[in-house]
Scaffold this motif. Structure first.
Motif, PDB file in Angstrom:
ATOM      1  N   THR A 134       0.819  -1.206   0.000  1.00 30.70           N
ATOM      2  CA  THR A 134       0.000   0.000   0.000  1.00 30.70           C
ATOM      3  C   THR A 134       0.853   1.257   0.000  1.00 30.70           C
ATOM      4  N   SER A 135       2.110   1.122   0.396  1.00 27.34           N
ATOM      5  CA  SER A 135       3.017   2.263   0.454  1.00 27.34           C
ATOM      6  C   SER A 135       4.414   1.803   0.089  1.00 27.34           C
ATOM      7  N   ILE A 136       5.112   2.583  -0.740  1.00 31.96           N
ATOM      8  CA  ILE A 136       6.464   2.234  -1.179  1.00 31.96           C
ATOM      9  C   ILE A 136       7.401   3.403  -0.919  1.00 31.96           C
ATOM     10  N   CYS A 137       8.510   3.101  -0.240  1.00 27.07           N
ATOM     11  CA  CYS A 137       9.597   4.075  -0.079  1.00 27.07           C
ATOM     12  C   CYS A 137      10.726   3.606  -0.982  1.00 27.07           C
ATOM     13  N   PRO A 138      10.896   4.223  -2.159  1.00 29.20           N
ATOM     14  CA  PRO A 138      11.877   3.748  -3.131  1.00 29.20           C
ATOM     15  C   PRO A 138      13.311   3.900  -2.629  1.00 29.20           C
ATOM     16  N   THR A 149       7.757   9.636 -11.837  1.00 27.29           N
ATOM     17  CA  THR A 149       7.412   8.855 -13.022  1.00 27.29           C
ATOM     18  C   THR A 149       6.825   7.503 -12.631  1.00 27.29           C
ATOM     19  N   ILE A 150       7.437   6.845 -11.659  1.00 21.04           N
ATOM     20  CA  ILE A 150       6.920   5.559 -11.186  1.00 21.04           C
ATOM     21  C   ILE A 150       5.554   5.740 -10.530  1.00 21.04           C
ATOM     22  N   ALA A 151       5.432   6.781  -9.722  1.00 22.59           N
ATOM     23  CA  ALA A 151       4.178   7.028  -9.007  1.00 22.59           C
ATOM     24  C   ALA A 151       3.026   7.307  -9.958  1.00 22.59           C
ATOM     25  N   SER A 152       3.305   8.008 -11.047  1.00 22.41           N
ATOM     26  CA  SER A 152       2.238   8.352 -11.992  1.00 22.41           C
ATOM     27  C   SER A 152       1.646   7.121 -12.647  1.00 22.41           C
ATOM     28  N   ALA A 153       2.440   6.038 -12.732  1.00 16.95           N
ATOM     29  CA  ALA A 153       1.960   4.802 -13.341  1.00 16.95           C
ATOM     30  C   ALA A 153       1.299   3.875 -12.327  1.00 16.95           C
ATOM     31  N   CYS A 154       1.392   4.228 -11.040  1.00 16.09           N
ATOM     32  CA  CYS A 154       0.844   3.368  -9.978  1.00 16.09           C
ATOM     33  C   CYS A 154       0.058   4.218  -8.983  1.00 16.09           C
ATOM     34  N   PRO A 155      -1.047   4.829  -9.420  1.00 10.91           N
ATOM     35  CA  PRO A 155      -1.782   5.744  -8.545  1.00 10.91           C
ATOM     36  C   PRO A 155      -2.404   5.070  -7.324  1.00 10.91           C
ATOM     37  N   GLU A 156      -2.516   3.744  -7.367  1.00  8.67           N
ATOM     38  CA  GLU A 156      -3.118   3.039  -6.229  1.00  8.67           C
ATOM     39  C   GLU A 156      -2.161   2.908  -5.051  1.00  8.67           C
ATOM     40  N   ILE A 157      -0.879   3.249  -5.262  1.00  9.60           N
ATOM     41  CA  ILE A 157       0.132   3.104  -4.221  1.00  9.60           C
ATOM     42  C   ILE A 157       0.513   4.469  -3.661  1.00  9.60           C
ATOM     43  N   GLU A 158       0.726   4.518  -2.360  1.00  8.71           N
ATOM     44  CA  GLU A 158       1.181   5.730  -1.686  1.00  8.71           C
ATOM     45  C   GLU A 158       2.714   5.744  -1.719  1.00  8.71           C
ATOM     46  N   PHE A 159       3.293   6.732  -2.386  1.00  8.04           N
ATOM     47  CA  PHE A 159       4.752   6.793  -2.473  1.00  8.04           C
ATOM     48  C   PHE A 159       5.318   7.699  -1.386  1.00  8.04           C
ATOM     49  N   GLU A 160       6.420   7.227  -0.805  1.00  7.74           N
ATOM     50  CA  GLU A 160       7.055   7.896   0.324  1.00  7.74           C
ATOM     51  C   GLU A 160       8.498   8.228  -0.046  1.00  7.74           C
ATOM     52  N   LEU A 161       8.900   9.450   0.174  1.00  5.22           N
ATOM     53  CA  LEU A 161      10.259   9.887  -0.154  1.00  5.22           C
ATOM     54  C   LEU A 161      11.126   9.895   1.099  1.00  5.22           C
ATOM     55  N   PHE A 162      12.291   9.229   1.029  1.00  8.59           N
ATOM     56  CA  PHE A 162      13.253   9.294   2.125  1.00  8.59           C
ATOM     57  C   PHE A 162      13.771  10.724   2.184  1.00  8.59           C
ATOM     58  N   ALA A 163      13.429  11.442   3.251  1.00  9.17           N
ATOM     59  CA  ALA A 163      13.636  12.892   3.266  1.00  9.17           C
ATOM     60  C   ALA A 163      14.658  13.387   4.275  1.00  9.17           C
ATOM     61  N   PHE A 164      15.014  12.573   5.284  1.00 13.15           N
ATOM     62  CA  PHE A 164      15.959  13.073   6.284  1.00 13.15           C
ATOM     63  C   PHE A 164      16.766  11.920   6.862  1.00 13.15           C
ATOM     64  N   ILE A 237       4.107  12.214  -4.472  1.00  9.15           N
ATOM     65  CA  ILE A 237       4.605  11.896  -3.132  1.00  9.15           C
ATOM     66  C   ILE A 237       3.525  12.201  -2.101  1.00  9.15           C
ATOM     67  N   ARG A 238       3.190  11.203  -1.301  1.00  9.50           N
ATOM     68  CA  ARG A 238       2.159  11.374  -0.273  1.00  9.50           C
ATOM     69  C   ARG A 238       2.720  11.309   1.144  1.00  9.50           C
ATOM     70  N   ARG A 239       3.993  10.899   1.254  1.00 12.62           N
ATOM     71  CA  ARG A 239       4.632  10.811   2.568  1.00 12.62           C
ATOM     72  C   ARG A 239       6.103  11.186   2.465  1.00 12.62           C
ATOM     73  N   LEU A 240       6.636  11.721   3.564  1.00 12.22           N
ATOM     74  CA  LEU A 240       8.070  11.925   3.718  1.00 12.22           C
ATOM     75  C   LEU A 240       8.542  11.066   4.882  1.00 12.22           C
ATOM     76  N   ARG A 241       9.692  10.436   4.686  1.00 14.90           N
ATOM     77  CA  ARG A 241      10.234   9.575   5.742  1.00 14.90           C
ATOM     78  C   ARG A 241      11.428  10.254   6.407  1.00 14.90           C
ATOM     79  N   LEU A 242      11.380  10.330   7.740  1.00 14.74           N
ATOM     80  CA  LEU A 242      12.475  10.865   8.537  1.00 14.74           C
ATOM     81  C   LEU A 242      13.159   9.693   9.235  1.00 14.74           C
ATOM     82  N   SER A 243      14.469   9.601   9.105  1.00 16.30           N
ATOM     83  CA  SER A 243      15.215   8.494   9.715  1.00 16.30           C
ATOM     84  C   SER A 243      15.758   8.927  11.073  1.00 16.30           C
TER      85      SER A 243
END
Length: 299
Positions: A134-138, A149-164, A237-243
């Motif tokens: 349901t959610s992918i952090c590439p 580009t990947i997210a636009s082809a998979c609108p059913e998935i919530e994409f998360e960006l590693f941000a910190f 991008i629907r989420r940002l990931r903080l490490s």
């Protein structure tokens, strides 16, 4: 406007149980994050130290209104570690899969993926979605444009960006910390605990190069991808990931939340982050499609 959520990813480092408890209790009470990952992802040998405190931490986080995700090992090497992954995957809570061999254990239940899985194209993302993702952090080296580009082809998935955070680059069968101290991996004496943010490795020219964390290699610098919320949404991008790091992660979360809410611009937020006790300088090259060690700039 669509709200971009904040995730606190799994801790990569080996912290004492009491420090873990205090850290996550504060996150539960003060940090403006929606989702919190708990569990060991780097080294299965650490699990006996942290496993006893996770139930208490999970209860406190859920009482604080956080969604808890159970993160699994990224490079299981023993039968015991594979069994531990299988046990986590049958839990009713959301699980994070960091190694593709965990997929059968999840048995079609919803799951999220961490940056350790090789999701480099739309076909892989769709494959994971068919199996319950349901959610992918590439992977962290992908640019915002590529993820979009990947997210636009998979609108059913919530994409998360590693941000910190220090960027997770690789895992090895050997333990760098043990070797540094003249020890074997099987008798490492958990020397990685001495470096709560990992240990920086310099080149022969005394330039920060990488950081070691047991069997893990990370960037020496601290990745800080700060974009206007409209830019993130435009790229799917629907989420940002903080490490998690050994700094004021509540302040880090508040800073990112203020940018996402439009209360602060990325440039001023980057200045706030630079004033914290971080283990390295701020960079964001990968997110901009450049060398990962490029200094962070206004987006």
């Amino acid at each position: 406007m669509t709200r971009v959520a904040l995730t606190l990813g799994p801790l990569f480092f080996h912290w004492p149980a009491e420090k873990l408890r205090n850290f996550y209790f504060r996150i539960a009470d003060e940090a403006p994050v929606d989702r919190v990952h708990v569990g060991e992802v780097v080294c299965g040998k650490r699990m006996p130290f942290s496993d006893p405190v996770w139930p208490e931490i999970i209860e406190r986080l859920e009482r604080g209104g956080k969604q808890v995700v159970l993160s699994t090992l990224a490079a299981p090497a023993t039968v015991r570690e594979r069994k531990a992954i299988a046990e986590l995957c049958i839990d009713e809570r959301l699980a994070e899969i960091n190694d593709i061999t965990a997929l059968p254990a999840r048995s079609g239940k919803p799951f999220v993926t961490g940056p350790f899985l090789n999701v480099y194209n739309e076909t892989t993302a769709r494959f994971l979605a068919r199996h319950g993702a349901t959610s992918i952090c590439p992977p962290v080296e992908l640019s915002l444009e590529t993820v979009g580009t990947i997210a636009s082809a998979c609108p059913e998935i919530e994409f998360e960006l590693f941000a910190f955070g220090r960027l997770p680059l690789a895992l090895s069968g050997r333990c760098y910390h043990a070797r540094l101290h003249g020890l074997h991996k099987d008798s490492c004496q958990f020397t990685c605990e001495q470096d709560p943010d990992g240990l920086a490795v310099d080149t022969l020219d005394d330039q920060s190069f990488l950081a070691i964390n047991g069997v893990q290699t990370l960037s020496a610098e601290v990745h800080a991808a700060l974009f206007e919320p409209t830019t993130l949404i435009r790229h799917g991008i629907r989420r940002l990931r903080l490490s998690p790091h050994d700094c004021d992660m509540v302040e880090v979360a508040r800073t990112y939340r203020s940018v996402l809410d439009g209360a602060q611009d990325p440039e001023s937020a980057r200045f706030v982050l630079s004033c914290l006790e971080l283990p390295g300088r701020l960079v964001d090259g990968y997110a901009r499609g450049e060398a990962g060690s490029r200094p962070a700039v206004s987006a």
